[in-house]
Write a protein that holds these residues in place. Structure first.
Motif, PDB file in Angstrom:
ATOM      1  N   THR A 198       0.819  -1.213   0.000  1.00 40.09           N
ATOM      2  CA  THR A 198       0.000   0.000   0.000  1.00 40.09           C
ATOM      3  C   THR A 198       0.856   1.268   0.000  1.00 40.09           C
ATOM      4  OG1 THR A 198      -0.123  -0.122   2.425  1.00 40.09           O
ATOM      5  CG2 THR A 198      -1.930  -1.100   1.172  1.00 40.09           C
ATOM      6  N   GLU A 199       2.061   1.193   0.609  1.00 43.54           N
ATOM      7  CA  GLU A 199       2.900   2.383   0.669  1.00 43.54           C
ATOM      8  C   GLU A 199       3.338   2.848  -0.722  1.00 43.54           C
ATOM      9  OE1 GLU A 199       7.114   0.007   1.457  1.00 43.54           O
ATOM     10  OE2 GLU A 199       6.116   1.077   3.089  1.00 43.54           O
ATOM     11  N   GLU A 200       3.303   1.939  -1.703  1.00 42.01           N
ATOM     12  CA  GLU A 200       3.712   2.298  -3.057  1.00 42.01           C
ATOM     13  C   GLU A 200       2.635   3.071  -3.802  1.00 42.01           C
ATOM     14  OE1 GLU A 200       5.831  -0.854  -5.227  1.00 42.01           O
ATOM     15  OE2 GLU A 200       5.526  -2.108  -3.452  1.00 42.01           O
ATOM     16  N   VAL A 201       1.413   3.026  -3.325  1.00 38.75           N
ATOM     17  CA  VAL A 201       0.325   3.717  -4.001  1.00 38.75           C
ATOM     18  C   VAL A 201      -0.334   4.769  -3.112  1.00 38.75           C
ATOM     19  CG1 VAL A 201      -1.509   2.126  -3.294  1.00 38.75           C
ATOM     20  CG2 VAL A 201      -1.679   3.294  -5.493  1.00 38.75           C
ATOM     21  N   GLN A 202      -0.021   4.761  -1.801  1.00 40.74           N
ATOM     22  CA  GLN A 202      -0.700   5.656  -0.880  1.00 40.74           C
ATOM     23  C   GLN A 202      -0.409   7.121  -1.177  1.00 40.74           C
ATOM     24  OE1 GLN A 202      -0.170   4.617   3.211  1.00 40.74           O
ATOM     25  NE2 GLN A 202      -1.504   6.234   3.977  1.00 40.74           N
ATOM     26  N   GLU A 203       0.827   7.465  -1.506  1.00 41.00           N
ATOM     27  CA  GLU A 203       1.165   8.856  -1.792  1.00 41.00           C
ATOM     28  C   GLU A 203       0.443   9.342  -3.046  1.00 41.00           C
ATOM     29  OE1 GLU A 203       2.753  12.619  -1.414  1.00 41.00           O
ATOM     30  OE2 GLU A 203       2.558  10.964   0.005  1.00 41.00           O
ATOM     31  N   TYR A 204       0.344   8.465  -4.040  1.00 41.55           N
ATOM     32  CA  TYR A 204      -0.392   8.822  -5.262  1.00 41.55           C
ATOM     33  C   TYR A 204      -1.862   9.084  -4.935  1.00 41.55           C
ATOM     34  CZ  TYR A 204      -3.097   7.867  -9.488  1.00 41.55           C
ATOM     35  OH  TYR A 204      -4.015   7.929 -10.511  1.00 41.55           O
ATOM     36  N   LEU A 205      -2.453   8.239  -4.100  1.00 43.16           N
ATOM     37  CA  LEU A 205      -3.850   8.433  -3.712  1.00 43.16           C
ATOM     38  C   LEU A 205      -4.017   9.702  -2.885  1.00 43.16           C
ATOM     39  CD1 LEU A 205      -4.832   4.768  -2.754  1.00 43.16           C
ATOM     40  CD2 LEU A 205      -5.285   5.972  -4.898  1.00 43.16           C
ATOM     41  N   ARG A 206      -3.073   9.967  -1.978  1.00 37.51           N
ATOM     42  CA  ARG A 206      -3.178  11.165  -1.136  1.00 37.51           C
ATOM     43  C   ARG A 206      -3.141  12.435  -1.979  1.00 37.51           C
ATOM     44  NH1 ARG A 206      -0.786  15.251   0.932  1.00 37.51           N
ATOM     45  NH2 ARG A 206       1.024  14.894  -0.391  1.00 37.51           N
ATOM     46  N   GLN A 207      -2.222  12.501  -2.932  1.00 38.27           N
ATOM     47  CA  GLN A 207      -2.141  13.678  -3.793  1.00 38.27           C
ATOM     48  C   GLN A 207      -3.421  13.859  -4.609  1.00 38.27           C
ATOM     49  OE1 GLN A 207       1.402  13.168  -6.131  1.00 38.27           O
ATOM     50  NE2 GLN A 207       2.783  13.516  -4.403  1.00 38.27           N
ATOM     51  N   LEU A 208      -3.979  12.758  -5.065  1.00 36.10           N
ATOM     52  CA  LEU A 208      -5.227  12.842  -5.834  1.00 36.10           C
ATOM     53  C   LEU A 208      -6.367  13.356  -4.959  1.00 36.10           C
ATOM     54  CD1 LEU A 208      -6.592  12.188  -8.562  1.00 36.10           C
ATOM     55  CD2 LEU A 208      -7.105   9.930  -7.638  1.00 36.10           C
ATOM     56  N   MET A 209      -6.420  12.916  -3.716  1.00 38.36           N
ATOM     57  CA  MET A 209      -7.498  13.331  -2.813  1.00 38.36           C
ATOM     58  C   MET A 209      -7.375  14.798  -2.443  1.00 38.36           C
ATOM     59  SD  MET A 209      -7.592   9.965  -0.417  1.00 38.36           S
ATOM     60  CE  MET A 209      -8.054   8.376  -1.119  1.00 38.36           C
ATOM     61  N   VAL A 210      -6.159  15.233  -2.124  1.00 30.63           N
ATOM     62  CA  VAL A 210      -5.967  16.645  -1.774  1.00 30.63           C
ATOM     63  C   VAL A 210      -6.299  17.535  -2.965  1.00 30.63           C
ATOM     64  CG1 VAL A 210      -4.249  18.357  -1.094  1.00 30.63           C
ATOM     65  CG2 VAL A 210      -4.277  16.133   0.012  1.00 30.63           C
ATOM     66  N   GLY A 211      -5.971  17.075  -4.167  1.00 26.20           N
ATOM     67  CA  GLY A 211      -6.285  17.860  -5.346  1.00 26.20           C
ATOM     68  C   GLY A 211      -7.766  18.006  -5.585  1.00 26.20           C
ATOM     69  N   ARG A 212      -8.560  17.032  -5.137  1.00 23.82           N
ATOM     70  CA  ARG A 212     -10.014  17.108  -5.334  1.00 23.82           C
ATOM     71  C   ARG A 212     -10.721  17.733  -4.142  1.00 23.82           C
ATOM     72  NH1 ARG A 212      -7.961  16.426  -9.202  1.00 23.82           N
ATOM     73  NH2 ARG A 212      -8.224  14.857 -10.832  1.00 23.82           N
ATOM     74  N   LEU A 213     -10.017  17.903  -3.022  1.00 24.34           N
ATOM     75  CA  LEU A 213     -10.666  18.413  -1.816  1.00 24.34           C
ATOM     76  C   LEU A 213     -11.147  19.848  -1.992  1.00 24.34           C
ATOM     77  CD1 LEU A 213     -11.390  18.030   1.194  1.00 24.34           C
ATOM     78  CD2 LEU A 213      -9.126  18.906   1.749  1.00 24.34           C
ATOM     79  N   GLY A 214     -10.303  20.720  -2.556  1.00 26.61           N
ATOM     80  CA  GLY A 214     -10.694  22.123  -2.718  1.00 26.61           C
ATOM     81  C   GLY A 214     -11.944  22.273  -3.554  1.00 26.61           C
ATOM     82  N   GLY A 215     -12.018  21.547  -4.664  1.00 25.26           N
ATOM     83  CA  GLY A 215     -13.209  21.622  -5.504  1.00 25.26           C
ATOM     84  C   GLY A 215     -14.449  21.114  -4.791  1.00 25.26           C
ATOM     85  N   ALA A 216     -14.292  20.059  -3.989  1.00 22.70           N
ATOM     86  CA  ALA A 216     -15.445  19.519  -3.264  1.00 22.70           C
ATOM     87  C   ALA A 216     -15.955  20.497  -2.220  1.00 22.70           C
ATOM     88  CB  ALA A 216     -15.067  18.192  -2.612  1.00 22.70           C
ATOM     89  N   LEU A 217     -15.043  21.149  -1.498  1.00 24.71           N
ATOM     90  CA  LEU A 217     -15.470  22.133  -0.497  1.00 24.71           C
ATOM     91  C   LEU A 217     -16.081  23.369  -1.147  1.00 24.71           C
ATOM     92  CD1 LEU A 217     -12.483  21.970   2.042  1.00 24.71           C
ATOM     93  CD2 LEU A 217     -14.726  20.913   2.245  1.00 24.71           C
ATOM     94  N   ALA A 218     -15.520  23.785  -2.274  1.00 20.58           N
ATOM     95  CA  ALA A 218     -16.019  24.983  -2.938  1.00 20.58           C
ATOM     96  C   ALA A 218     -17.403  24.759  -3.534  1.00 20.58           C
ATOM     97  CB  ALA A 218     -15.035  25.431  -4.019  1.00 20.58           C
ATOM     98  N   THR A 219     -17.633  23.593  -4.122  1.00 23.28           N
ATOM     99  CA  THR A 219     -18.925  23.324  -4.753  1.00 23.28           C
ATOM    100  C   THR A 219     -19.978  22.845  -3.760  1.00 23.28           C
ATOM    101  OG1 THR A 219     -18.194  21.070  -5.285  1.00 23.28           O
ATOM    102  CG2 THR A 219     -17.839  22.774  -6.955  1.00 23.28           C
ATOM    103  N   ALA A 220     -19.579  22.554  -2.530  1.00 20.49           N
ATOM    104  CA  ALA A 220     -20.567  22.105  -1.549  1.00 20.49           C
ATOM    105  C   ALA A 220     -21.524  23.219  -1.148  1.00 20.49           C
ATOM    106  CB  ALA A 220     -19.863  21.548  -0.303  1.00 20.49           C
ATOM    107  N   GLY A 221     -21.081  24.483  -1.260  1.00 18.62           N
ATOM    108  CA  GLY A 221     -21.942  25.599  -0.886  1.00 18.62           C
ATOM    109  C   GLY A 221     -22.254  25.649   0.597  1.00 18.62           C
ATOM    110  N   VAL A 222     -21.331  25.169   1.432  1.00 20.48           N
ATOM    111  CA  VAL A 222     -21.547  25.136   2.882  1.00 20.48           C
ATOM    112  C   VAL A 222     -20.732  26.246   3.524  1.00 20.48           C
ATOM    113  CG1 VAL A 222     -21.314  23.745   4.971  1.00 20.48           C
ATOM    114  CG2 VAL A 222     -21.922  22.657   2.803  1.00 20.48           C
ATOM    115  N   PRO A 223     -21.343  27.109   4.360  1.00 19.50           N
ATOM    116  CA  PRO A 223     -20.565  28.148   5.052  1.00 19.50           C
ATOM    117  C   PRO A 223     -19.471  27.534   5.916  1.00 19.50           C
ATOM    118  CG  PRO A 223     -22.932  28.567   5.247  1.00 19.50           C
ATOM    119  CD  PRO A 223     -22.788  27.190   4.659  1.00 19.50           C
ATOM    120  N   LEU A 224     -18.451  28.337   6.158  1.00 26.42           N
ATOM    121  CA  LEU A 224     -17.304  27.855   6.920  1.00 26.42           C
ATOM    122  C   LEU A 224     -17.712  27.361   8.301  1.00 26.42           C
ATOM    123  CD1 LEU A 224     -14.220  27.533   7.132  1.00 26.42           C
ATOM    124  CD2 LEU A 224     -14.115  29.876   7.985  1.00 26.42           C
TER     125      LEU A 224
END
Length: 376
Positions: free
Chosen positions: A155-181
């Protein structure tokens, strides 16, 4: 490898994987020159998939169960080998076992803050961290896209790739959620489920799914936290008018406990006047219209009413308007310390509120304030 190892490998007719680790996703079955006897038993346990690879090409895929390896159970491999007739001679093939269970407790977090636009706080930088689970849903794609010829893919060989992918999608998910801070904590589960679906769809080409995505915490910079703490404190105070009256009452009590101090007596007098006016206003307009008790007849020697035409002044204290006062009342407040050069005042004819020190008409009132006592 010696002769005994070769003979031992040819005699073994069971191909299986007993996983004693918690992080191995793919394991290649070791055989001498990859020779497998026709008629050998293949054991694929629950949460496993077995993949046969012949000369670099993915052939047959086996789901959980026990199989006897023969040409009818290896249709793709039989075609690649050109076996038109069944026979029992050994054949060469690589066998990869792929774990299909959930790999849990995989961590993720934002090394750099994600910039969001909030309707209440404007542009805000947030950080987040949490955990996720990954599962192999297509063993052939995983071998083709990520594993290659790795004999033990962890798993350590793919975990960093998955983490970078998740962080890259996090901003868009929070922005499009329309939820106040301030409401993000209440919607973390819903945002996590949405991110899990998005990531699963994006990782389908490598054969991995994200069944669970957990947002444990979303934090803001310290200066934003301080602003939130101040807002919380203001909410705890409640009615600021009542809080002001409460503070004034405490100051009056403290002044009364120090009768020998002239400053204390003056402050008590000024706060008492302000307190009385606050209480009169808090009684509402109905109290002003109530009929007053008939006053006793005044003797002829009573003081005459104030002369007409005297200016009436208003004073701003703690964000509240007080008054009206004449110059005499202002002088008493100045002597009591409740009126200073920075106190806002207004009367009819003035365009706006001004500090008392900038109004020439009040120079004599402020001049009557005695200087501070010399040090003892």
């Amino acid at each position: 490898m010696g002769l005994m190892d070769k003979l031992r490998g040819e005699l073994i007719d069971i191909i299986e994987w007993l996983d004693d680790s918690r992080d191995t996703m793919v394991w290649r079955f070791p055989r001498y020159q990859n020779e497998i006897k026709m008629g050998a038993r293949l054991v694929v346990r629950e949460s496993q998939t077995a993949v046969f690879v012949n000369e670099g090409k993915i052939a047959d895929v086996f789901t959980p169960g026990t199989y006897t390896l023969e040409t009818r159970n290896l249709p793709i491999l039989s075609t690649l080998k050109g076996w038109k007739y069944g026979f029992n001679s050994p054949f060469k093939a690589e066998v990869y076992f792929v774990s299909t269970r959930q790999f849990t407790d995989m961590k993720w977090g934002t090394q750099n803050p994600v910039i969001l636009r909030d309707a209440e706080f404007g542009v805000v930088r947030v950080r987040a961290f949490g955990a996720f689970a990954a599962r192999v849903v297509d063993a052939s794609r995983l071998l083709r896209e990520l594993v290659g010829t790795d004999p033990q893919f962890r798993t350590e060989e793919v975990q960093e790739y998955l983490r970078q992918l998740m962080v890259g999608r996090l901003g868009g998910a929070l922005a499009t959620a329309g939820v106040p801070l301030l409401d993000l904590a209440a919607h973390q589960d819903a945002i996590g489920r949405r991110l899990a679906a998005v990531l699963t769809e994006e990782l389908a080409e490598v054969g991995i799914a994200i069944p669970t995505f957990v947002i444990e915490n979303v934090s803001v910079p310290p200066e934003v936290e301080q602003a939130l703490d101040k807002r919380t404190s203001m909410g705890a105070v409640g009615d600021l008018d009542r809080y002001t009256r409460f503070q004034a009452a405490n100051a009056m009590e403290a002044a009364a406990n120090n009768p020998g101090g002239e400053a204390g007596a003056g402050i008590g007098l000024g706060l008492g006047m302000a307190m009385g006016q606050q209480m009169a206003r808090s009684m509402g307009p109905g109290a002003a219209t109530q009929p007053a008790q008939p006053a006793p007849a005044q003797p002829a020697a009573a003081e005459p009413p104030p002369l007409p035409g005297q200016a009436q002044w208003y004073v701003g204290v703690g964000g509240q308007r007080q008054g009206p006062y004449d110059l005499g009342a202002l002088a008493e407040q100045a002597n009591a310390g409740a009126l200073g050069a920075d106190t806002l005042v207004w009367r009819t004819g003035m365009a706006q509120w001004q500090p008392a020190g900038q109004v020439p008409e009040l120079a004599s009132v402020l001049a009557s304030v005695p200087p501070p006592l010399p040090p003892q």
